[in-house]
Design a protein around this motif. Structure first.
Motif, PDB file in Angstrom:
ATOM      1  N   PRO A 177      26.775 -16.440  15.830  1.00  0.00           N
ATOM      2  CA  PRO A 177      28.198 -16.250  16.285  1.00  0.00           C
ATOM      3  C   PRO A 177      28.300 -17.238  17.336  1.00  0.00           C
ATOM      4  O   PRO A 177      29.489 -17.337  18.083  1.00  0.00           O
ATOM      5  N   TYR A 178      27.272 -17.689  18.117  1.00  0.00           N
ATOM      6  CA  TYR A 178      27.250 -18.437  19.277  1.00  0.00           C
ATOM      7  C   TYR A 178      27.141 -19.992  19.143  1.00  0.00           C
ATOM      8  O   TYR A 178      26.708 -20.483  18.165  1.00  0.00           O
ATOM      9  N   THR A 179      27.756 -20.780  20.101  1.00  0.00           N
ATOM     10  CA  THR A 179      27.627 -22.188  19.964  1.00  0.00           C
ATOM     11  C   THR A 179      26.378 -22.841  20.319  1.00  0.00           C
ATOM     12  O   THR A 179      25.924 -23.665  19.742  1.00  0.00           O
ATOM     13  N   HIS A 180      25.919 -22.294  21.205  1.00  0.00           N
ATOM     14  CA  HIS A 180      24.504 -22.826  21.879  1.00  0.00           C
ATOM     15  C   HIS A 180      23.422 -21.938  21.714  1.00  0.00           C
ATOM     16  O   HIS A 180      22.140 -22.465  22.175  1.00  0.00           O
ATOM     17  N   LEU A 181      23.422 -20.945  20.999  1.00  0.00           N
ATOM     18  CA  LEU A 181      22.383 -19.897  21.012  1.00  0.00           C
ATOM     19  C   LEU A 181      21.952 -19.341  19.682  1.00  0.00           C
ATOM     20  O   LEU A 181      22.932 -19.576  18.734  1.00  0.00           O
ATOM     21  N   LEU A 182      20.788 -18.668  19.382  1.00  0.00           N
ATOM     22  CA  LEU A 182      20.451 -17.982  18.206  1.00  0.00           C
ATOM     23  C   LEU A 182      20.644 -16.543  18.489  1.00  0.00           C
ATOM     24  O   LEU A 182      21.082 -16.025  19.391  1.00  0.00           O
TER      25      LEU A 182
ATOM     26  N   GLU B 192      15.550 -14.431  21.835  1.00  0.00           N
ATOM     27  CA  GLU B 192      16.125 -15.190  20.479  1.00  0.00           C
ATOM     28  C   GLU B 192      14.678 -15.113  19.439  1.00  0.00           C
ATOM     29  O   GLU B 192      15.086 -15.327  18.083  1.00  0.00           O
ATOM     30  N   GLY B 193      13.729 -14.887  19.897  1.00  0.00           N
ATOM     31  CA  GLY B 193      12.287 -14.968  19.292  1.00  0.00           C
ATOM     32  C   GLY B 193      11.879 -16.312  18.897  1.00  0.00           C
ATOM     33  O   GLY B 193      10.857 -16.177  18.363  1.00  0.00           O
ATOM     34  N   THR B 194      12.797 -17.251  18.902  1.00  0.00           N
ATOM     35  CA  THR B 194      12.244 -18.730  18.463  1.00  0.00           C
ATOM     36  C   THR B 194      12.877 -19.649  19.349  1.00  0.00           C
ATOM     37  O   THR B 194      13.815 -19.337  19.931  1.00  0.00           O
ATOM     38  N   ARG B 195      12.573 -21.025  19.213  1.00  0.00           N
ATOM     39  CA  ARG B 195      13.374 -22.131  19.777  1.00  0.00           C
ATOM     40  C   ARG B 195      14.408 -22.519  19.223  1.00  0.00           C
ATOM     41  O   ARG B 195      14.502 -22.204  17.761  1.00  0.00           O
ATOM     42  N   PHE B 196      15.667 -22.740  19.939  1.00  0.00           N
ATOM     43  CA  PHE B 196      16.832 -23.259  19.225  1.00  0.00           C
ATOM     44  C   PHE B 196      16.742 -24.483  18.669  1.00  0.00           C
ATOM     45  O   PHE B 196      16.122 -25.537  19.246  1.00  0.00           O
ATOM     46  N   THR B 197      17.315 -24.604  17.508  1.00  0.00           N
ATOM     47  CA  THR B 197      17.340 -25.900  16.650  1.00  0.00           C
ATOM     48  C   THR B 197      18.805 -25.658  15.974  1.00  0.00           C
ATOM     49  O   THR B 197      19.209 -24.461  15.646  1.00  0.00           O
ATOM     50  N   ARG B 198      19.424 -26.992  15.522  1.00  0.00           N
ATOM     51  CA  ARG B 198      20.717 -26.860  14.879  1.00  0.00           C
ATOM     52  C   ARG B 198      20.501 -26.283  13.316  1.00  0.00           C
ATOM     53  O   ARG B 198      21.242 -25.596  12.926  1.00  0.00           O
ATOM     54  N   ASP B 199      19.218 -26.504  13.046  1.00  0.00           N
ATOM     55  CA  ASP B 199      19.090 -25.924  11.531  1.00  0.00           C
ATOM     56  C   ASP B 199      18.702 -24.470  11.657  1.00  0.00           C
ATOM     57  O   ASP B 199      19.428 -23.806  10.602  1.00  0.00           O
ATOM     58  N   LYS B 200      18.271 -23.905  12.569  1.00  0.00           N
ATOM     59  CA  LYS B 200      18.135 -22.535  12.609  1.00  0.00           C
ATOM     60  C   LYS B 200      19.361 -21.919  12.942  1.00  0.00           C
ATOM     61  O   LYS B 200      19.562 -20.611  12.365  1.00  0.00           O
TER      62      LYS B 200
ATOM     63  N   ASN C  26      17.407 -17.836  27.404  1.00  0.00           N
ATOM     64  CA  ASN C  26      17.542 -18.461  26.280  1.00  0.00           C
ATOM     65  C   ASN C  26      16.246 -19.604  26.046  1.00  0.00           C
ATOM     66  O   ASN C  26      15.701 -20.060  27.073  1.00  0.00           O
ATOM     67  N   HIS C  27      16.216 -20.012  25.019  1.00  0.00           N
ATOM     68  CA  HIS C  27      14.928 -20.784  24.456  1.00  0.00           C
ATOM     69  C   HIS C  27      15.175 -22.100  23.624  1.00  0.00           C
ATOM     70  O   HIS C  27      15.741 -21.905  22.604  1.00  0.00           O
ATOM     71  N   GLN C  28      14.800 -23.370  24.174  1.00  0.00           N
ATOM     72  CA  GLN C  28      15.129 -24.355  23.504  1.00  0.00           C
ATOM     73  C   GLN C  28      13.943 -25.337  23.289  1.00  0.00           C
ATOM     74  O   GLN C  28      13.767 -26.240  22.606  1.00  0.00           O
TER      75      GLN C  28
ATOM     76  N   ASN D  82      24.173  -8.177  22.726  1.00  0.00           N
ATOM     77  CA  ASN D  82      24.893  -9.317  22.150  1.00  0.00           C
ATOM     78  C   ASN D  82      26.101  -9.865  23.201  1.00  0.00           C
ATOM     79  O   ASN D  82      26.392 -10.917  23.312  1.00  0.00           O
ATOM     80  N   SER D  83      26.661  -8.826  24.166  1.00  0.00           N
ATOM     81  CA  SER D  83      27.535  -9.233  25.029  1.00  0.00           C
ATOM     82  C   SER D  83      27.110 -10.031  26.138  1.00  0.00           C
ATOM     83  O   SER D  83      28.027 -11.007  26.694  1.00  0.00           O
ATOM     84  N   LEU D  84      25.747  -9.806  26.461  1.00  0.00           N
ATOM     85  CA  LEU D  84      25.090 -10.679  27.462  1.00  0.00           C
ATOM     86  C   LEU D  84      25.166 -11.963  26.949  1.00  0.00           C
ATOM     87  O   LEU D  84      25.304 -12.931  27.794  1.00  0.00           O
ATOM     88  N   TRP D  85      24.749 -12.095  25.576  1.00  0.00           N
ATOM     89  CA  TRP D  85      24.323 -13.547  24.854  1.00  0.00           C
ATOM     90  C   TRP D  85      25.832 -14.259  24.854  1.00  0.00           C
ATOM     91  O   TRP D  85      25.910 -15.259  24.875  1.00  0.00           O
ATOM     92  N   GLN D  86      26.875 -13.319  24.684  1.00  0.00           N
ATOM     93  CA  GLN D  86      28.172 -14.243  24.620  1.00  0.00           C
ATOM     94  C   GLN D  86      28.609 -14.623  25.702  1.00  0.00           C
ATOM     95  O   GLN D  86      29.270 -16.039  25.857  1.00  0.00           O
ATOM     96  N   GLU D  87      28.271 -14.090  26.733  1.00  0.00           N
ATOM     97  CA  GLU D  87      28.599 -14.504  28.239  1.00  0.00           C
ATOM     98  C   GLU D  87      27.693 -15.492  28.507  1.00  0.00           C
ATOM     99  O   GLU D  87      28.052 -16.747  29.320  1.00  0.00           O
ATOM    100  N   LYS D  88      26.427 -15.399  28.211  1.00  0.00           N
ATOM    101  CA  LYS D  88      25.337 -16.796  28.407  1.00  0.00           C
ATOM    102  C   LYS D  88      26.194 -18.082  27.501  1.00  0.00           C
ATOM    103  O   LYS D  88      25.904 -18.988  28.069  1.00  0.00           O
ATOM    104  N   ASP D  89      26.669 -17.703  26.379  1.00  0.00           N
ATOM    105  CA  ASP D  89      27.188 -18.975  25.719  1.00  0.00           C
ATOM    106  C   ASP D  89      28.175 -19.536  26.251  1.00  0.00           C
ATOM    107  O   ASP D  89      28.106 -20.760  26.332  1.00  0.00           O
TER     108      ASP D  89
END
Length: 296
Positions: free
Chosen positions: A197-202, A182-190, A94-96, A280-287
């Motif tokens: 569909p994730y809480t902490h991820l794009l 995710e292709g870019t850094r996570f922000t709440r706006d993005k 993940n990228h923040q 996407n399943s991997l990302w759900q687990e990461k979330d």
């Protein structure tokens, strides 16, 4: 006030030392890169790549020393067992923040081979570092929007060509191919604009990872799935340099690479859907992991 002043001084000293270390490493990198460019003979090219990697590892070692002296981060890292510094890996995370790169270099130093990132083409012009990344065979990608590709269909698959050329260079010496899917850094706006569909991820972008696996799946040994959490909130590089980041949590999972993960992402719709569903399943687990990591 006094605490802020001390942190500011610490940040300035850290930046000065990071800069001096970068300049000191860039000079030999550029010299070896010039030799590699002028002498396109395979044994010389391979030897130059090994020297360049050794210089880059030295740069990371000094950066890690600077962090130890000035940053005072408490590291909570788990899952580094059974990694091989002489292996070939596909690394996803993940990228923040820009700090993520320093985190990955710190955590995996001497644990897996030197990390090679896919970079935006514009970063080539970043002073010194951009040219050093080019010398180290970091692939530079030009990203096109779907709307642009509809108007310029001849550019469809261009990323695949660049990926294949990069992967050809990666086959001769051990390497860890890094992809922020995710292709870019996570922000709440993005996050809001994407309706993620994730809480902490794009949302994920699976193409780059699929292309690398198609080109190097026979060489890569494992997928290394990395989850990075900042309990105080996503850190800026300046916060990190000033020592304001008190704790960083990292969880590492080593996953097998199955033959079903390698296919024609562009031409095979069934494979494309299956690969996207797996990621996407991997990302759900990461979330879910991030929720647990941030809750403690």
């Amino acid at each position: 006030m006094f605490k802020s002043l001390i942190q500011g001084i610490r940040g300035v000293l850290s930046l000065v030392l990071y800069t001096l270390n970068t300049l000191a490493c860039c000079i030999p990198i550029f010299i070896v890169a010039l030799i590699k460019l002028l002498l396109p003979i395979k044994p010389i090219q391979t030897g130059c790549r090994k020297i360049l990697t050794a210089i880059a590892n030295g740069w990371i070692a000094v950066n890690n020393l600077i962090q130890t002296l000035f940053n005072g981060v408490h590291w909570d890292v788990r899952g580094l067992d059974n990694l091989d510094p002489k292996g070939w890996y596909m690394v996803v995370a993940n990228h923040q923040s820009w700090v993520d790169i320093l985190v990955l270099q710190t955590v995996f130093y001497r644990k897996i081979p030197f990390l090679k990132f896919f970079l935006k083409k514009e970063l080539f012009w970043f002073p010194f570092l951009g040219q050093a990344w080019w010398a180290l065979d970091f692939p530079f990608m030009k990203r096109y929007s779907r709307k642009f590709l509809k108007k310029n269909p001849h550019l469809i698959g261009k990323d695949l060509e660049i990926t294949k050329r990069a992967c050809d260079k990666f086959r001769n010496i051990p390497v860890s191919v890094m992809n922020f899917v995710e292709g870019t850094r996570f922000t709440r706006d993005k996050h809001s604009r994407q309706r993620s569909p994730y809480t902490h991820l794009l949302r994920t972008k699976a193409g780059g990872m699929a292309f690398v696996l198609a080109a190097m799946g026979d060489k890569l040994q494992h997928i290394v799935d990395v989850t990075i959490a900042y309990p105080q909130g996503a850190a800026t590089f300046w916060d990190f340099a000033c020592g304001r980041v008190k704790e960083i949590k990292v969880r590492v999972k080593t996953l097998p690479i199955d033959s079903e993960m390698m296919g024609d992402y562009l031409q095979d719709p069934q494979f494309k859907r299956g690969f996207q569903n797996w990621l996407n399943s991997l990302w759900q687990e990461k979330d879910r992991d991030l929720t647990r990591m941030l809750a403690r």
